[in-house]
Design a protein around this motif. Structure first.
Motif, PDB file in Angstrom:
ATOM      1  N   GLU A 108       0.832  -1.208   0.000  1.00  0.00           N
ATOM      2  CA  GLU A 108       0.000   0.000   0.000  1.00  0.00           C
ATOM      3  C   GLU A 108       0.861   1.250   0.000  1.00  0.00           C
ATOM      4  OE1 GLU A 108      -3.702   2.079   2.455  1.00  0.00           O
ATOM      5  OE2 GLU A 108      -3.089   0.015   2.940  1.00  0.00           O
ATOM      6  N   TRP A 109       1.959   1.220   0.760  1.00  0.00           N
ATOM      7  CA  TRP A 109       2.867   2.368   0.785  1.00  0.00           C
ATOM      8  C   TRP A 109       3.454   2.619  -0.609  1.00  0.00           C
ATOM      9  CZ3 TRP A 109       4.252   5.570   4.940  1.00  0.00           C
ATOM     10  CH2 TRP A 109       5.290   6.476   4.659  1.00  0.00           C
ATOM     11  N   ILE A 110       3.865   1.547  -1.265  1.00  0.00           N
ATOM     12  CA  ILE A 110       4.424   1.678  -2.612  1.00  0.00           C
ATOM     13  C   ILE A 110       3.395   2.260  -3.574  1.00  0.00           C
ATOM     14  CG2 ILE A 110       5.295   0.375  -4.599  1.00  0.00           C
ATOM     15  CD1 ILE A 110       6.562  -1.572  -2.510  1.00  0.00           C
ATOM     16  N   GLU A 111       2.158   1.778  -3.472  1.00  0.00           N
ATOM     17  CA  GLU A 111       1.102   2.297  -4.349  1.00  0.00           C
ATOM     18  C   GLU A 111       0.875   3.786  -4.113  1.00  0.00           C
ATOM     19  OE1 GLU A 111      -3.669   1.818  -5.266  1.00  0.00           O
ATOM     20  OE2 GLU A 111      -2.818   1.150  -3.361  1.00  0.00           O
ATOM     21  N   LYS A 112       0.832   4.197  -2.850  1.00  0.00           N
ATOM     22  CA  LYS A 112       0.502   5.581  -2.518  1.00  0.00           C
ATOM     23  C   LYS A 112       1.657   6.543  -2.751  1.00  0.00           C
ATOM     24  CE  LYS A 112      -3.042   4.571   0.989  1.00  0.00           C
ATOM     25  NZ  LYS A 112      -4.150   5.158   0.212  1.00  0.00           N
ATOM     26  N   HIS A 113       2.887   6.091  -2.464  1.00  0.00           N
ATOM     27  CA  HIS A 113       4.023   7.011  -2.448  1.00  0.00           C
ATOM     28  C   HIS A 113       5.061   6.742  -3.535  1.00  0.00           C
ATOM     29  CE1 HIS A 113       2.589   8.660   1.352  1.00  0.00           C
ATOM     30  NE2 HIS A 113       2.456   7.426   1.810  1.00  0.00           N
ATOM     31  N   GLY A 114       5.009   5.567  -4.155  1.00  0.00           N
ATOM     32  CA  GLY A 114       5.970   5.258  -5.207  1.00  0.00           C
ATOM     33  C   GLY A 114       7.397   5.195  -4.726  1.00  0.00           C
ATOM     34  N   GLU A 115       7.603   4.789  -3.481  1.00  0.00           N
ATOM     35  CA  GLU A 115       8.945   4.719  -2.910  1.00  0.00           C
ATOM     36  C   GLU A 115       9.045   3.539  -1.962  1.00  0.00           C
ATOM     37  OE1 GLU A 115       9.208   8.463  -0.877  1.00  0.00           O
ATOM     38  OE2 GLU A 115       8.233   7.692   0.936  1.00  0.00           O
ATOM     39  N   MET A 116      10.277   3.237  -1.558  1.00  0.00           N
ATOM     40  CA  MET A 116      10.505   2.139  -0.629  1.00  0.00           C
ATOM     41  C   MET A 116       9.796   2.422   0.689  1.00  0.00           C
ATOM     42  SD  MET A 116      12.041  -0.761  -0.573  1.00  0.00           S
ATOM     43  CE  MET A 116      12.379  -2.004   0.693  1.00  0.00           C
ATOM     44  N   PRO A 117       9.031   1.453   1.203  1.00  0.00           N
ATOM     45  CA  PRO A 117       8.302   1.691   2.455  1.00  0.00           C
ATOM     46  C   PRO A 117       9.222   1.732   3.664  1.00  0.00           C
ATOM     47  CG  PRO A 117       8.001  -0.566   1.717  1.00  0.00           C
ATOM     48  CD  PRO A 117       8.732   0.138   0.620  1.00  0.00           C
ATOM     49  N   PRO A 118       8.797   2.399   4.734  1.00  0.00           N
ATOM     50  CA  PRO A 118       9.565   2.358   5.983  1.00  0.00           C
ATOM     51  C   PRO A 118       9.719   0.926   6.472  1.00  0.00           C
ATOM     52  CG  PRO A 118       7.792   3.973   6.103  1.00  0.00           C
ATOM     53  CD  PRO A 118       7.558   3.175   4.867  1.00  0.00           C
ATOM     54  N   MET A 119      10.787   0.688   7.204  1.00  0.00           N
ATOM     55  CA  MET A 119      11.050  -0.668   7.680  1.00  0.00           C
ATOM     56  C   MET A 119      10.185  -1.026   8.890  1.00  0.00           C
ATOM     57  SD  MET A 119      14.818  -2.271   8.150  1.00  0.00           S
ATOM     58  CE  MET A 119      15.093  -4.043   8.225  1.00  0.00           C
ATOM     59  N   GLU A 120       9.879  -0.056   9.728  1.00  0.00           N
ATOM     60  CA  GLU A 120       9.213  -0.345  10.989  1.00  0.00           C
ATOM     61  C   GLU A 120       7.702  -0.508  10.817  1.00  0.00           C
ATOM     62  OE1 GLU A 120      11.261   1.758  14.521  1.00  0.00           O
ATOM     63  OE2 GLU A 120      11.662   3.035  12.784  1.00  0.00           O
ATOM     64  N   PHE A 121       7.201  -1.600  11.373  1.00  0.00           N
ATOM     65  CA  PHE A 121       5.790  -1.936  11.237  1.00  0.00           C
ATOM     66  C   PHE A 121       4.886  -0.847  11.802  1.00  0.00           C
ATOM     67  CE2 PHE A 121       1.876  -3.759  12.941  1.00  0.00           C
ATOM     68  CZ  PHE A 121       1.362  -4.364  11.808  1.00  0.00           C
ATOM     69  N   GLN A 122       5.216  -0.311  12.971  1.00  0.00           N
ATOM     70  CA  GLN A 122       4.353   0.677  13.600  1.00  0.00           C
ATOM     71  C   GLN A 122       4.183   1.913  12.731  1.00  0.00           C
ATOM     72  OE1 GLN A 122       2.770   0.333  17.030  1.00  0.00           O
ATOM     73  NE2 GLN A 122       1.566   1.641  15.675  1.00  0.00           N
ATOM     74  N   GLN A 123       5.235   2.327  12.060  1.00  0.00           N
ATOM     75  CA  GLN A 123       5.139   3.493  11.188  1.00  0.00           C
ATOM     76  C   GLN A 123       4.182   3.229  10.030  1.00  0.00           C
ATOM     77  OE1 GLN A 123       8.946   5.031   9.923  1.00  0.00           O
ATOM     78  NE2 GLN A 123       8.042   6.565   8.582  1.00  0.00           N
ATOM     79  N   LEU A 124       4.249   2.029   9.463  1.00  0.00           N
ATOM     80  CA  LEU A 124       3.321   1.660   8.392  1.00  0.00           C
ATOM     81  C   LEU A 124       1.887   1.619   8.904  1.00  0.00           C
ATOM     82  CD1 LEU A 124       5.376  -1.211   6.711  1.00  0.00           C
ATOM     83  CD2 LEU A 124       4.755   0.965   5.642  1.00  0.00           C
ATOM     84  N   ALA A 125       1.692   0.986  10.062  1.00  0.00           N
ATOM     85  CA  ALA A 125       0.342   0.859  10.612  1.00  0.00           C
ATOM     86  C   ALA A 125      -0.249   2.223  10.951  1.00  0.00           C
ATOM     87  CB  ALA A 125       0.370  -0.035  11.850  1.00  0.00           C
ATOM     88  N   ASP A 126       0.563   3.104  11.531  1.00  0.00           N
ATOM     89  CA  ASP A 126       0.069   4.432  11.890  1.00  0.00           C
ATOM     90  C   ASP A 126      -0.366   5.209  10.656  1.00  0.00           C
ATOM     91  OD1 ASP A 126       0.530   3.947  14.553  1.00  0.00           O
ATOM     92  OD2 ASP A 126       2.414   5.075  14.641  1.00  0.00           O
ATOM     93  N   ALA A 127       0.378   5.059   9.572  1.00  0.00           N
ATOM     94  CA  ALA A 127       0.111   5.845   8.373  1.00  0.00           C
ATOM     95  C   ALA A 127      -1.025   5.290   7.523  1.00  0.00           C
ATOM     96  CB  ALA A 127       1.385   5.939   7.524  1.00  0.00           C
TER      97      ALA A 127
END
Length: 272
Positions: free
Chosen positions: A165-184
């Motif tokens: 989902e991060w890649i789809e939305k931002h077109g970049e490598m996603p953050p490594m930490e799970f909490q950052q992904l979940a929060d966003a």
């Protein structure tokens, strides 16, 4: 410095001596870097290294990885810089994750910073999304079918799905930490967010988390997202550098790092 970090650094120094190499970069990978370690999680140490010039001037193919048996909770292995750059050219997600790990053990020489500078040009949304989809599908199929499931394995499915989902939305490598992904990416106040946060708190607290009844709200989310990103992945763009235009830059990076490392009289700056 913690005892475990001291042990890791000593082991890396020992590998340097035994292998006749120089370690350029070393970090934590796996669940500790992702932010959801269990009480008994191994330390997954990954490193990049370089050998003397003569090693590369050979007509024979040689082993370009170094692996050590898991012992005392340490899982340590590394890639030769040439191998790493070949994989970087293909937008290799594990390597891209290592380079942004929040737990760093060693960074010497300019290699890692120079690779990071080129990362946006070499990043392929399509290749990386396929990687994370493959990871999510495999773990979901293996661990999360049936009425009772290996409940801690939800994280090994949720994280790659959120990465897609991060890649789809931002077109970049996603953050490594799970909490950052979940929060966003997981909506606040949703049943999914509540279930995921409760599960994360349990895992971090050291809950054994053996087989338990599946969590329907998470399973439904996973199945929906897997189907969605299967559809989306094939139409994602590839990397700017996949046409070969970056090859000369990567060759130059490799050669200059070889000279930078082996022309030094001293090799210092080990601890970070």
């Amino acid at each position: 410095m913690s005892q475990i970090k001291q042990s890791i650094l000593e082991e890396l120094k020992r590998i340097e001596r035994e292998e006749g190499i120089r370690i350029l970069y070393a970090c934590e990978s796996g669940s500790r870097a992702w932010g959801f370690p269990s009480r008994d999680s191994d330390y997954d140490v990954r490193f990049l290294y370089i050998r003397p010039v003569e090693w590369y001037l050979s007509i024979f193919d040689k082993r370009d990885v170094i692996e050590r048996p898991i012992s005392d909770q340490l899982d340590i292995n590394g890639w030769d810089l040439k191998k790493a750059l070949r994989l970087f050219r293909k937008s290799n997600p594990p390597l891209l994750e290592w380079l942004q790990s929040p737990i760093l053990y060693v960074e010497r020489c300019s290699a890692a910073s120079r690779i990071r500078e080129l990362a946006s040009q070499m990043f392929s949304p399509r290749a990386c999304m396929h990687h994370y989809l493959h990871m999510a599908r495999g773990n979901y199929r293996t661990y999360l079918q049936g009425d009772t499931v290996k409940i801690k394995k939800y994280f090994y499915v949720l994280r790659p799905i959120l990465a897609c989902e991060w890649i789809e939305k931002h077109g970049e490598m996603p953050p490594m930490e799970f909490q950052q992904l979940a929060d966003a990416l997981i909506p606040e106040g949703s049943g999914l967010k509540t279930a995921v946060q409760e599960l994360l708190a349990r895992k971090i607290a050291g809950d054994e988390m053996k087989d338990e009844p599946k969590i329907n709200v998470i399973n439904e989310y996973v199945e929906t997202q897997l189907a969605e990103y299967e559809r989306i992945a094939k139409d994602m763009r590839t990397a700017e550098g996949e046409d070969g235009g970056m090859d000369a830059k990567l060759d130059h990076l490799f050669r200059s790092v070889v000279y930078e490392v082996w022309e030094k009289d001293e090799w210092d700056g080990y601890f970070v």
